[in-house]
Design a protein around this motif. Structure first.
Motif, PDB file in Angstrom:
ATOM      1  N   GLY A  85      16.367  55.197  -5.165  1.00 18.43           N
ATOM      2  CA  GLY A  85      17.177  55.467  -6.351  1.00 18.43           C
ATOM      3  C   GLY A  85      17.929  56.763  -6.094  1.00 18.43           C
ATOM      4  O   GLY A  85      17.997  57.250  -4.956  1.00 18.43           O
ATOM      5  N   GLU A 142      12.478  51.297   0.689  1.00 19.34           N
ATOM      6  CA  GLU A 142      12.792  50.750  -0.642  1.00 19.34           C
ATOM      7  C   GLU A 142      12.273  49.315  -0.742  1.00 19.34           C
ATOM      8  O   GLU A 142      12.470  48.529   0.174  1.00 19.34           O
ATOM      9  CB  GLU A 142      14.315  50.805  -0.851  1.00 19.34           C
ATOM     10  CG  GLU A 142      14.854  50.013  -2.010  1.00 19.34           C
ATOM     11  CD  GLU A 142      14.246  50.376  -3.364  1.00 19.34           C
ATOM     12  OE1 GLU A 142      14.195  51.566  -3.715  1.00 19.34           O
ATOM     13  OE2 GLU A 142      13.800  49.442  -4.071  1.00 19.34           O
ATOM     14  N   LYS A 143      11.663  48.990  -1.878  1.00 23.13           N
ATOM     15  CA  LYS A 143      11.082  47.645  -1.998  1.00 23.13           C
ATOM     16  C   LYS A 143      12.134  46.565  -2.262  1.00 23.13           C
ATOM     17  O   LYS A 143      11.918  45.400  -1.972  1.00 23.13           O
ATOM     18  CB  LYS A 143       9.997  47.618  -3.076  1.00 23.13           C
ATOM     19  CG  LYS A 143      10.465  47.740  -4.520  1.00 23.13           C
ATOM     20  CD  LYS A 143       9.250  47.668  -5.458  1.00 23.13           C
ATOM     21  CE  LYS A 143       9.551  48.076  -6.871  1.00 23.13           C
ATOM     22  NZ  LYS A 143      10.459  47.222  -7.623  1.00 23.13           N
ATOM     23  N   CYS A 181      18.501  49.899  -7.162  1.00 27.17           N
ATOM     24  CA  CYS A 181      18.150  48.704  -7.943  1.00 27.17           C
ATOM     25  C   CYS A 181      17.189  49.026  -9.086  1.00 27.17           C
ATOM     26  O   CYS A 181      16.818  48.142  -9.848  1.00 27.17           O
ATOM     27  CB  CYS A 181      17.524  47.646  -7.034  1.00 27.17           C
ATOM     28  SG  CYS A 181      18.735  46.846  -5.986  1.00 27.17           S
ATOM     29  N   ASN A 228      22.053  53.208 -16.416  1.00 27.92           N
ATOM     30  CA  ASN A 228      21.930  54.359 -17.324  1.00 27.92           C
ATOM     31  C   ASN A 228      23.324  54.751 -17.783  1.00 27.92           C
ATOM     32  O   ASN A 228      24.295  54.051 -17.502  1.00 27.92           O
ATOM     33  CB  ASN A 228      21.179  55.511 -16.642  1.00 27.92           C
ATOM     34  CG  ASN A 228      21.850  55.967 -15.378  1.00 27.92           C
ATOM     35  OD1 ASN A 228      22.930  56.536 -15.418  1.00 27.92           O
ATOM     36  ND2 ASN A 228      21.235  55.699 -14.231  1.00 27.92           N
ATOM     37  N   HIS A 237      25.239  65.706 -16.992  1.00 27.71           N
ATOM     38  CA  HIS A 237      25.071  66.584 -18.153  1.00 27.71           C
ATOM     39  C   HIS A 237      25.332  68.043 -17.787  1.00 27.71           C
ATOM     40  O   HIS A 237      25.120  68.460 -16.643  1.00 27.71           O
ATOM     41  CB  HIS A 237      23.633  66.469 -18.684  1.00 27.71           C
ATOM     42  CG  HIS A 237      23.344  65.147 -19.319  1.00 27.71           C
ATOM     43  ND1 HIS A 237      23.782  64.813 -20.580  1.00 27.71           N
ATOM     44  CD2 HIS A 237      22.662  64.063 -18.864  1.00 27.71           C
ATOM     45  CE1 HIS A 237      23.376  63.588 -20.881  1.00 27.71           C
ATOM     46  NE2 HIS A 237      22.699  63.109 -19.853  1.00 27.71           N
ATOM     47  N   VAL A 295       5.993  49.693  -0.549  1.00 33.07           N
ATOM     48  CA  VAL A 295       4.830  50.494  -0.148  1.00 33.07           C
ATOM     49  C   VAL A 295       3.618  49.968  -0.909  1.00 33.07           C
ATOM     50  O   VAL A 295       3.620  49.903  -2.140  1.00 33.07           O
ATOM     51  CB  VAL A 295       5.067  51.991  -0.447  1.00 33.07           C
ATOM     52  CG1 VAL A 295       3.803  52.797  -0.194  1.00 33.07           C
ATOM     53  CG2 VAL A 295       6.222  52.515   0.398  1.00 33.07           C
ATOM     54  N   GLY A 335      16.528  51.625 -23.084  1.00 31.55           N
ATOM     55  CA  GLY A 335      17.771  51.980 -23.773  1.00 31.55           C
ATOM     56  C   GLY A 335      18.771  50.857 -23.564  1.00 31.55           C
ATOM     57  O   GLY A 335      18.904  50.343 -22.455  1.00 31.55           O
ATOM     58  N   SER A 395      15.760  61.171 -18.165  1.00 35.89           N
ATOM     59  CA  SER A 395      17.027  61.884 -18.302  1.00 35.89           C
ATOM     60  C   SER A 395      16.760  63.382 -18.467  1.00 35.89           C
ATOM     61  O   SER A 395      15.780  63.745 -19.123  1.00 35.89           O
ATOM     62  CB  SER A 395      17.769  61.353 -19.527  1.00 35.89           C
ATOM     63  OG  SER A 395      19.049  61.887 -19.578  1.00 35.89           O
TER      64      SER A 395
HETATM   65  C1  LIG Z   1      18.852  54.432 -20.704  1.00 35.65           C
HETATM   66  C2  LIG Z   1      18.949  55.570 -19.742  1.00 35.65           C
HETATM   67  C3  LIG Z   1      20.004  56.470 -19.798  1.00 35.65           C
HETATM   68  C4  LIG Z   1      20.068  57.547 -18.928  1.00 35.65           C
HETATM   69  N1  LIG Z   1      21.178  58.333 -18.915  1.00 35.65           N
HETATM   70  C5  LIG Z   1      21.259  59.361 -18.042  1.00 35.65           C
HETATM   71  C6  LIG Z   1      22.427  60.150 -17.978  1.00 35.65           C
HETATM   72  O1  LIG Z   1      23.423  59.862 -18.628  1.00 35.65           O
HETATM   73  N2  LIG Z   1      22.427  61.229 -17.163  1.00 35.65           N
HETATM   74  C7  LIG Z   1      21.348  61.574 -16.419  1.00 35.65           C
HETATM   75  O2  LIG Z   1      21.386  62.603 -15.763  1.00 35.65           O
HETATM   76  N3  LIG Z   1      20.241  60.790 -16.400  1.00 35.65           N
HETATM   77  C8  LIG Z   1      20.186  59.686 -17.178  1.00 35.65           C
HETATM   78  N4  LIG Z   1      19.102  58.874 -17.171  1.00 35.65           N
HETATM   79  C9  LIG Z   1      18.027  59.167 -16.238  1.00 35.65           C
HETATM   80  C10 LIG Z   1      18.348  58.665 -14.832  1.00 35.65           C
HETATM   81  O3  LIG Z   1      18.860  57.366 -14.876  1.00 35.65           O
HETATM   82  C11 LIG Z   1      17.069  58.687 -14.020  1.00 35.65           C
HETATM   83  O4  LIG Z   1      16.508  59.963 -14.126  1.00 35.65           O
HETATM   84  C12 LIG Z   1      17.289  58.382 -12.556  1.00 35.65           C
HETATM   85  O5  LIG Z   1      18.041  57.217 -12.374  1.00 35.65           O
HETATM   86  C13 LIG Z   1      15.936  58.236 -11.893  1.00 35.65           C
HETATM   87  O6  LIG Z   1      16.135  57.968 -10.538  1.00 35.65           O
HETATM   88  P1  LIG Z   1      14.911  57.694  -9.589  1.00 35.65           P
HETATM   89  O7  LIG Z   1      15.450  57.678  -8.215  1.00 35.65           O
HETATM   90  O8  LIG Z   1      13.797  58.623  -9.915  1.00 35.65           O
HETATM   91  O9  LIG Z   1      14.356  56.259 -10.027  1.00 35.65           O
HETATM   92  P2  LIG Z   1      14.863  54.795  -9.661  1.00 35.65           P
HETATM   93  O10 LIG Z   1      16.311  54.671  -9.712  1.00 35.65           O
HETATM   94  O11 LIG Z   1      14.066  53.860 -10.504  1.00 35.65           O
HETATM   95  O12 LIG Z   1      14.440  54.638  -8.138  1.00 35.65           O
HETATM   96  C14 LIG Z   1      13.117  54.398  -7.742  1.00 35.65           C
HETATM   97  C15 LIG Z   1      13.155  53.410  -6.601  1.00 35.65           C
HETATM   98  O13 LIG Z   1      11.852  53.268  -6.072  1.00 35.65           O
HETATM   99  C16 LIG Z   1      11.675  51.923  -5.689  1.00 35.65           C
HETATM  100  N5  LIG Z   1      10.241  51.671  -5.603  1.00 35.65           N
HETATM  101  C17 LIG Z   1       9.349  51.650  -6.622  1.00 35.65           C
HETATM  102  N6  LIG Z   1       8.119  51.375  -6.152  1.00 35.65           N
HETATM  103  C18 LIG Z   1       8.235  51.237  -4.810  1.00 35.65           C
HETATM  104  C19 LIG Z   1       7.308  50.926  -3.783  1.00 35.65           C
HETATM  105  N7  LIG Z   1       6.007  50.700  -4.024  1.00 35.65           N
HETATM  106  N8  LIG Z   1       7.769  50.836  -2.513  1.00 35.65           N
HETATM  107  C20 LIG Z   1       9.090  51.047  -2.231  1.00 35.65           C
HETATM  108  N9  LIG Z   1      10.007  51.329  -3.186  1.00 35.65           N
HETATM  109  C21 LIG Z   1       9.581  51.428  -4.453  1.00 35.65           C
HETATM  110  C22 LIG Z   1      12.372  51.160  -6.808  1.00 35.65           C
HETATM  111  O14 LIG Z   1      12.693  49.842  -6.428  1.00 35.65           O
HETATM  112  C23 LIG Z   1      13.585  52.021  -7.066  1.00 35.65           C
HETATM  113  O15 LIG Z   1      14.693  51.612  -6.306  1.00 35.65           O
HETATM  114  C24 LIG Z   1      19.025  57.760 -17.998  1.00 35.65           C
HETATM  115  C25 LIG Z   1      17.983  56.839 -17.916  1.00 35.65           C
HETATM  116  C26 LIG Z   1      17.974  55.727 -18.752  1.00 35.65           C
HETATM  117  C27 LIG Z   1      16.930  54.684 -18.577  1.00 35.65           C
END
Ligand SMILES: Cc1cc2nc3c(=O)[nH]c(=O)nc-3n(C[C@H](O)[C@H](O)[C@H](O)COP(=O)(O)OP(=O)(O)OC[C@H]3O[C@@H](n4cnc5c(N)ncnc54)[C@H](O)[C@@H]3O)c2cc1C
Length: 499
Positions: free
Chosen positions: A12, A34-35, A41, A47, A52, A176, A234, A352
Motif C-alpha cells: 500500500g 504483497e499478497k 489493492c 480513500n 492534508h 505472508v 467510509g 487517516s
Molecule cells: C474512507 C477513508 C478515507 C481516507 N482518506 C484519507 C485522506 O484523504 N488522506 C489521508 O492522508 N489518508 C486518508 N485515509 C487513510 C489512508 O487511506 C490510509 O492511511 C493508507 O491508505 C494506509 O496505507 P497502508 O499502506 O498502511 O495500508 P494498505 O493500503 O491497506 O496496504 C496494506 C497492504 O498489505 C497487504 N497485505 C496485508 N496482509 C498481507 C500479508 N499477510 N502478506 C502480504 N501482504 C499483505 C494488503 O493486501 C495491502 O495491499 C483514508 C482512509 C479511508 C478508509
C-alpha cells in the motif's frame, strides 16, 4: 560492506514509501511482498486522496499523527514533481455555519500552529464566502492553502515503479503466512510464493498488520496498548467532471467525533468525490468493502443539509465506493521497533491521515533501523524521478505526432470517455498491470462516464494478447475475478478451425 536483506510486507502507500526510502541505500537489498496481484489493492486504493495540511491531529492525544502529517504534506509537494503524480493543489477550507463552529475553527487554527502547518488563515464573513460562494450559510472558514488531492492508487504505483528502478524487488501474489526468527540471525518470512531471508522485516500490512505482528509475538505497543486493528468503513459518491464541481477547494465541515467528517473533494481529474461517512465494523469484517444504501444516503443528505442543494442529482453519479480505515485501539499510528524482537518494525494502524503521512512514516522506519544499529551507505546514483505513461491525447500536436510515429498504437483510441489509447494500455502492462483494474489505475481506461461499458472488452483483448493468456482467464482485479465465463464459440460448439 555487508548487504542486509529487508522484507517490507504490504504494497500500500506505506509499504511503497518505505521501499522507496530504503532503496536509497546500497547496503540494503529490499523486497516488497504483497499478497494481491498488484500494488495498492488495500485501503490505499479507496480513500479520499487528500494530502492534508496537518491541523486536525491533537498533538497530546495523537502525537505520532500530529508529528508526521504536516511534514508528510511537505514531502508530497516534492514527491508529486519527482514522480509525475497528478495532483490538484486546490487548498482546503473547514467551513463554519454558526458561532459554536467558529470557536471550533479557532481551536483548529491553534492546533495547526502547534503542528507547524504553514499559511493557515481564519477568514470570516465575506472573505470566507468569496472562497466558496455556493455554500449556504458559510460564516467563517479555516483556509489551508497547502492541501491538495492525488489519485492514491496512481501515487502508490508511481512510488513502487520508482523504488523498483532503484533496485527494490516487488513480489506480488505472495501472502505472508508466518515469520520465523532464526536464533538472533534475522528472520525467515514464509509466504505463499516461497520463503525469504530477512535481517529486517517492516510490517506495513494495513488492516492485517495486527495479524502479521502476532507472527513474531508482538501483541502490544511499547506503551502497552493492545495491537488490534478494526475496520471502519467510509462510503463515497463520485460525480464526473462534466457537471462541474460546485466547489473550488476541498470543503470540510467542522469535525465531530473520530473522523474529519463528510468532505467535498475536487480530485485531480476534475471529478467531485463526496464522502466518507464513518461506520465501525467488527474486526472480522476486514473485506467488507460493499457500499450500502443507508451509508450513501447519509453522505448525500449530510451535504445537502449542511451546504444546500449543491450536488448534482444522484443519478448523475458515475460510481460509488467504500474504503476501510485500519483503526488501531488508541487511534494513533504505530510506528516502532521492539527490544524483544530487534529487526522487526511495525508501521501499522495507519488510519487517516496515513496517505499524507506515508513519506514521513518511511523516514521514521529508517530512524528506528538506525537506532537498532543500521549504518546506511547512500547510493551515489539514486534516481528520484519517474517518467509517466504518456497520455497521447493531452500532448501538444508535435509531441503526439512523434509518439505515434514511434508506435502507432498511441493513435488507436480504446477508452473514449478518458481518451486512452492502446499504446498507453500496452505500456501499463509492460510496467506491471496484470488485471483490468491494474490497467485502469495506470491509464484511467474504464474510469470515465461509461465505467468501461464500451472499452472493457477491448482491454480484455489487449491484456490477453500481451500476457499470452486466453481472454477467459483475464482478471478484473483479484484471483477468481475472471470477467468472461467462456467463449461464445465454445458455448455453441464452433471450433476455431471452422472459421
Ligand atoms: C474512507 C477513508 C478515507 C481516507 N482518506 C484519507 C485522506 O484523504 N488522506 C489521508 O492522508 N489518508 C486518508 N485515509 C487513510 C489512508 O487511506 C490510509 O492511511 C493508507 O491508505 C494506509 O496505507 P497502508 O499502506 O498502511 O495500508 P494498505 O493500503 O491497506 O496496504 C496494506 C497492504 O498489505 C497487504 N497485505 C496485508 N496482509 C498481507 C500479508 N499477510 N502478506 C502480504 N501482504 C499483505 C494488503 O493486501 C495491502 O495491499 C483514508 C482512509 C479511508 C478508509
Amino acid at each position: 560492506m555487508s548487504v542486509e536483506d529487508v522484507v517490507v510486507i504490504g504494497a500500500g502507500i506505506v509499504g511503497a514509501c518505505v521501499a522507496r526510502e530504503l532503496s536509497k541505500y546500497e547496503n540494503l537489498n529490499v523486497k516488497l511482498v504483497e499478497k494481491e496481484l498488484d500494488v495498492s489493492c488495500g485501503t490505499t486504493k479507496a480513500n479520499t486522496g487528500i494530502i492534508h495540511a496537518g491541523y486536525d491531529d491533537d498533538p497530546l492525544q495523537y502525537p505520532v499523527r500530529a508529528r508526521l502529517c504536516s511534514k508528510g504534506n511537505k514531502l508530497w509537494h516534492e514527491m508529486v514533481e519527482e514522480l509525475n503524480i497528478h495532483v490538484n493543489w486546490c487548498g482546503s477550507i473547514v467551513g463554519a455555519t454558526d458561532d459554536e463552529e467558529i470557536a471550533a475553527l479557532e481551536l483548529l487554527l491553534k492546533r495547526g500552529i502547534a503542528n507547524n502547518v504553514p499559511d493557515l488563515k481564519l477568514l470570516v464573513g465575506e472573505e470566507a464566502r468569496r472562497l466558496e460562494p455556493k455554500l449556504n450559510n458559510l460564516k467563517a472558514a479555516l483556509y489551508a492553502p497547502t492541501e491538495g488531492t492525488v489519485l492514491p492508487f496512481e501515487a502508490a504505483i508511481a512510488i513502487v515503479e520508482n523504488a523498483k528502478s532503484n533496485g527494490v524487488l516487488p513480489i506480488l501474489d505472495a501472502k505472508v503466512v508466518g515469520i520465523e526468527q532464526s536464533n538472533g540471525c534475522g528472520f525467515i518470512v514464509k509466504t505463499s510464493a516461497g520463503d525469504f531471508k530477512a535481517d529486517w522485516v517492516i510490517n506495513a500490512a494495513g488492516l492485517y498488520g495486527d495479524e502479521v505482528s502476532k507472527m513474531v509475538g508482538i501483541l502490544e505497543t511499547n506503551n502497552g496498548v493492545d495491537i488490534k486493528i478494526r475496520p471502519r468503513r467510509g462510503e463515497y459518491w463520485i460525480f464526473p467532471s462534466e457537471y462541474g464541481s460546485p466547489v473550488k477547494h476541498i470543503v470540510f465541515s467542522v469535525p465531530s467525533g473520530a473522523t474529519k467528517g463528510i468532505v467535498l473533494t475536487p480530485d485531480p481529474e476534475g471529478s467531485l468525490i463526496v464522502g466518507p461517512n464513518s461506520e465501525e465494523l467488527s474486526s472480522m469484517d476486514k473485506e467488507e468493502k460493499a457500499t450500502t444504501r443507508a451509508g450513501l444516503n447519509e453522505v448525500y443528505k449530510f451535504v445537502v443539509g449542511k451546504w444546500g442543494p449543491i450536488l448534482p442529482p444522484r443519478n448523475r453519479c458515475i460510481k460509488n465506493f467504500a474504503g476501510l480505515r485500519a483503526e488501531p485501539q488508541h487511534g494513533d499510528f504505530i510506528v516502532e521497533g521492539y527490544k524483544k524482537c530487534e529487526g522487526f518494525i511495525n508501521a501499522i494502524g495507519i488510519r487517516s491521515p496515513g496517505l499524507t503521512s506515508a513519506p514521513m512514516i518511511a523516514k521514521e522506519v529508517l530512524n528506528v533501523m538506525v537506532e537498532q544499529g543500521f549504518k546506511g551507505k547512500v547510493k551515489d546514483k539514486w534516481n528520484p524521478y519517474r517518467a509517466p505513461i504518456p497520455r497521447a491525447i493531452s500532448l501538444p500536436y508535435e509531441q503526439r505526432r512523434r509518439l505515434v510515429s514511434g508506435d502507432n498504437r498511441y493513435s488507436h483510441l480504446v477508452c473514449w470517455c478518458e481518451g486512452v489509447s492502446e499504446g498507453e494500455i500496452v505500456e501499463a502492462i509492460k510496467r506491471g498491470a496484470r488485471t483490468i483494474q491494474g490497467v485502469s489505475f495506470r491509464t484511467r481506461a474504464g474510469l470515465g462516464r461509461c465505467q468501461g461499458m464500451s472499452c472493457q472488452s477491448k482491454i480484455v483483448e489487449i491484456l490477453s494478447r500481451e500476457l499470452g493468456v486466453p481472454p477467459e482467464k483475464v482478471l478484473l482485479k483479484s484471483k477468481g475475478s475472471e470477467v468472461l465465463a467462456c467463449r461464445i464459440k465454445d458455448l455453441v460448439g464452433v471450433s476455431d478451425e471452422s472459421n
